[in-house]
Design a protein around this motif. Structure first.
Motif, mmCIF file in Angstrom:
data_model
loop_
_atom_site.group_PDB
_atom_site.id
_atom_site.type_symbol
_atom_site.label_atom_id
_atom_site.label_comp_id
_atom_site.label_asym_id
_atom_site.label_seq_id
_atom_site.Cartn_x
_atom_site.Cartn_y
_atom_site.Cartn_z
ATOM 1 N N GLY A 187 2.486 3.891 -3.011
ATOM 2 C CA GLY A 187 2.701 3.421 -1.842
ATOM 3 C C GLY A 187 4.090 2.548 -2.846
ATOM 4 N N LEU A 188 3.417 2.075 -3.667
ATOM 5 C CA LEU A 188 4.173 0.684 -4.022
ATOM 6 C C LEU A 188 5.299 1.825 -5.395
ATOM 7 C CD1 LEU A 188 4.935 -1.987 -5.256
ATOM 8 C CD2 LEU A 188 3.043 -1.625 -6.726
ATOM 9 N N ALA A 189 4.532 3.020 -5.581
ATOM 10 C CA ALA A 189 5.335 3.709 -6.313
ATOM 11 C C ALA A 189 6.844 4.314 -6.031
ATOM 12 C CB ALA A 189 4.771 4.970 -7.454
ATOM 13 N N LEU A 190 6.477 5.586 -4.673
ATOM 14 C CA LEU A 190 6.849 5.157 -4.425
ATOM 15 C C LEU A 190 8.574 4.997 -3.083
ATOM 16 C CD1 LEU A 190 8.033 8.041 -2.293
ATOM 17 C CD2 LEU A 190 6.890 7.432 -0.636
ATOM 18 N N ALA A 191 8.021 3.443 -3.032
ATOM 19 C CA ALA A 191 8.536 2.179 -2.883
ATOM 20 C C ALA A 191 9.340 1.057 -3.540
ATOM 21 C CB ALA A 191 7.726 0.742 -2.476
ATOM 22 N N LEU A 192 9.351 1.498 -4.954
ATOM 23 C CA LEU A 192 10.566 1.073 -5.867
ATOM 24 C C LEU A 192 10.978 2.386 -6.321
ATOM 25 C CD1 LEU A 192 7.573 -0.343 -8.418
ATOM 26 C CD2 LEU A 192 9.475 -1.447 -7.457
#
Length: 247
Positions: free
Chosen positions: A18-23
């Motif tokens: 989730g965080l990697a995709l958000a970034l």
């Protein structure tokens, strides 16, 4: 889904995929709002990366609606919902004690995304180019022995995605199912250290490339997940089961 120019809400984006995709979506010139349960983590990510944030617990209906209201008040142009939140916990079904884990898994992984879709669906239909992205797993099709409720929850997400896509045909809302393989994250303790799992950055690289090259995709399938996704269709189910459960 176009790869840039969107306003995107991702609950469950404080770590892992989730965080990697958000970034990466932020880098691709999208406005990204992230959600999670821990305000201290959200505050840190806001300071480090400039995300707008909202506190949300998808296992409780009331915070989902409160988060929806906060997001739409600040971002009325929201056009993408990525229902990323989920948990993965090992279970031993030989004893009745597995029930608590099963209930928590189903409440988060099944009812959580359904609550999110219900909260945002009417708004998304007012946007001219909207997307709901669900997150299933290769384990929806080729299960891991130690996580029966997780496997089943992701099978639900697959069929839910297929079904709402049929109902939303003819509207402005596209439904995309993200189908990860085993990725090096801490979804389960120690998962980030398992060398046979796909490195997180490699997964995000391939996922972003597929999103950019296949704007009309219904499923985002990196190469590593295809043996699981199509094991029954290809007649390789027994071999895929053995591979998945060798770890």
């Amino acid at each position: 889904m176009q790869i840039s120019g969107n306003t995107i809400f991702i609950p469950g984006a404080t770590s892992g995929i989730g965080l990697a995709l958000a970034l990466r979506l932020q880098d691709a010139r999208n406005t990204v709002i992230i959600g999670g349960r821990r305000t201290d983590v959200l505050d840190r990510l806001a300071a480090e990366h400039g995300f707008d944030t909202v506190t949300i617990d998808v296992s409780d209906p009331a915070p989902v609606l409160s988060a929806r209201d906060a997001v739409l008040a600040a971002h009325p142009d929201l056009n993408v919902l990525i229902a990323m939140a989920g948990i993965m916990v090992a279970e031993d079904v030989t004893t009745a004690g597995f029930l608590d884990t099963a209930e928590r898994t189903i409440d988060t992984n099944v009812l959580g995304p359904v609550r999110l879709v219900a909260a945002f669906i009417e708004h998304l239909q007012t946007r001219p180019d909207a997307t709901i992205m669900t997150v299933s797993s290769g384990l929806a099709h080729t299960p891991r022995r130690m996580t029966p409720s997780y496997n089943a929850s992701k099978a639900f997400i697959h069929q839910f995605s297929e079904s709402i896509r049929l109902q939303l045909a003819g509207t402005s809302v596209q439904v995309i199912e993200l189908v990860p393989p085993a990725v090096r994250t801490e979804l389960m303790p120690g998962g980030s250290q398992i060398e046979s799992f796909l490195p997180l950055e490699d997964y995000i690289d391939e996922t972003m490339s597929l999103l950019a090259s296949q704007p009309d995709a219904t499923e985002i399938l990196v190469e590593r997940v295809k043996p699981l996704r199509f094991s029954e269709v290809n007649g390789t189910y027994a071999q895929a089961i053995a591979m998945v459960n060798a770890h």
